[in-house]
Write an enzyme that holds these catalytic residues in place. Structure first.
Site, PDB file in Angstrom:
ATOM      1  N   PRO A  26      -9.496  11.560  -5.091  1.00 28.78           N
ATOM      2  CG  PRO A  26      -8.771  11.080  -2.911  1.00 28.78           C
ATOM      3  CD  PRO A  26      -8.916  12.216  -3.905  1.00 28.78           C
ATOM      4  CB  CYS A  27     -11.783   7.970  -8.361  1.00 28.74           C
ATOM      5  SG  CYS A  27     -10.672   6.537  -8.236  1.00 28.74           S
ATOM      6  CD  GLN A  28     -11.024   5.489  -3.225  1.00 28.39           C
ATOM      7  OE1 GLN A  28     -11.139   6.678  -3.463  1.00 28.39           O
ATOM      8  NE2 GLN A  28      -9.916   4.963  -2.740  1.00 28.39           N
TER       9      GLN A  28
END
Length: 378
Positions: free
Chosen positions: A99-101
């Site tokens: 997950p890149c947030q």
């Protein structure tokens, strides 16, 4: 995927699998997913439904995959290898996008101080224990510049040598999906590694920019929103996930007044231009907020199915859940066509497999509406 031309199927282990975009594309390029995992229940349900539907349609996707719902923090490599019937070093490709947030230029850019920024460490742990022959690590392009580039530099160093007795030749590719037949401008970074002894130097674009004078006419034009929506039935009919939000008359009036490409000042989404690629699909936060852009011809936000078309998911790929769940799976995904183009370069360069023709990829992914011209030699 069945054995062809005397070549063994290339075994793929998929982490952070989400709605399945990376798996669909890599399988279309010739890989065989043997294990796919995600913490999200609805994502795993999507994969299970997709596996069943693909079997009914005679398509190979996930046919031999174990789909395992788990928090990666508690996922052991021993369990992965037991479920997939693998030993250390036998996996051909490990793929995933943590997950890149935490790294996104649109977020707070807290990096490893954000709990989500620690998930790459879990990818690295499994990489060092599974010892695959190659890997793909996908993330937002903001990862390149956070902390002045130091975070990215450190990540590449660790991926190159995840443990004392394991090393990889890595290459970094910043790719825009619109250059590879996807009707969406989507800028992402892919770190690709191999312990076979050579790195992947280039992933040639398929599409030219029609506004540039030096365009190569042997390449395809960029796909557009109009291409993506070709043949779609009216909202609410026939297709899974093809439903819309209820808008007040005030919002309808605002959306109706927008010209192509103009941003709505309240919702901060743009009206799509049917003659250009879409803007990047917006995911939203864990609390919701994910939404499509404004439809080019109707005063409403696009449906999750229309967003899935923009991402190059097949119409028969049914996303589990209601409200925010499908759009989060769709927006977080790697577009299957982009994943397939990357996959065929890995298969051919690292494993000496014939490069899968784009036409065959498009047929497998049911994306024929995007390509009316001859792509038999692409």
């Amino acid at each position: 995927m069945s054995k062809k031309n005397g070549l063994k199927p290339l075994k793929l282990v998929s982490l952070f699998s989400g709605g399945g975009g990376l798996d669909l594309g890599l399988e279309a390029a010739g890989f065989e997913t043997v294990f796919a995992t995600d913490i999200d229940h609805h994502s795993c349900e999507t994969l299970k439904k997709g596996k069943e539907k693909a079997a009914k349609l005679g398509k190979p996707f996930l046919s031999n995959a174990v789909i395992h719902e788990a928090d990666i923090l508690s996922l052991s490599s021993n369990l992965v290898m037991e479920k997939a019937n693998l030993k250390p070093g036998e996996t051909d490709l490990l793929a995933g996008g943590p997950p890149c947030q935490a790294f996104s230029v649109f977020g707070k850019r807290l990096g490893i101080k954000d709990p989500r920024g620690q998930l790459p460490q879990q990818y690295i742990r499994l990489l060092s224990e599974l010892q695959p022959k190659s890997f793909v690590f996908e993330n937002v392009f903001g990862l390149l510049t956070i902390h002045g580039g130091e975070t990215f530099k450190e990540l590449c160093e660790i991926l190159s040598n995840p443990s004392n007795d394991l090393s990889y030749e890595i290459s970094v590719h910043r790719l825009n999906a619109s250059d590879y037949g996807v009707p969406q401008s989507r800028d992402r970074v892919f770190i690709i590694g191999t312990r076979i002894g050579k790195s992947l130097s280039n992933i040639p674009p398929l599409c030219f920019d029609e506004k540039k004078e030096d365009k190569d006419k042997t390449h395809l034009r960029k796909r557009t929103v109009g291409d993506a929506f070709k043949g779609l039935p009216p909202l609410g009919e026939k297709l899974a996930n093809h439903y819309g939000r209820e808008h007040s008359q005030r919002i309808i009036d605002r959306y109706e007044s927008l010209i192509f490409g103009e941003r709505d000042h309240k919702t901060r989404i743009n009206r799509l231009d049917p003659n250009r690629p879409s803007y990047t699909i917006i995911v939203g936060s864990d609390k919701g907020g994910g939404k499509g852009h404004v439809h080019p011809h109707e005063p409403r936000e696009v449906s999750p199915r229309e967003s899935a078309r923009i991402q190059t998911f097949p119409d028969w790929w049914d996303f589990s859940g209601t409200s925010r769940h499908p759009i989060r799976q769709i927006g977080n995904a790697v577009p299957p066509i982009l994943a397939a183009v990357i996959g065929r370069e890995i298969a051919s360069n690292f494993f000496n497999h014939p490069k899968k023709p784009l036409k065959e990829i498009v047929d497998l992914l049911s994306q024929n509406h995007l390509f009316k011209e001859d792509i038999s030699d692409v």
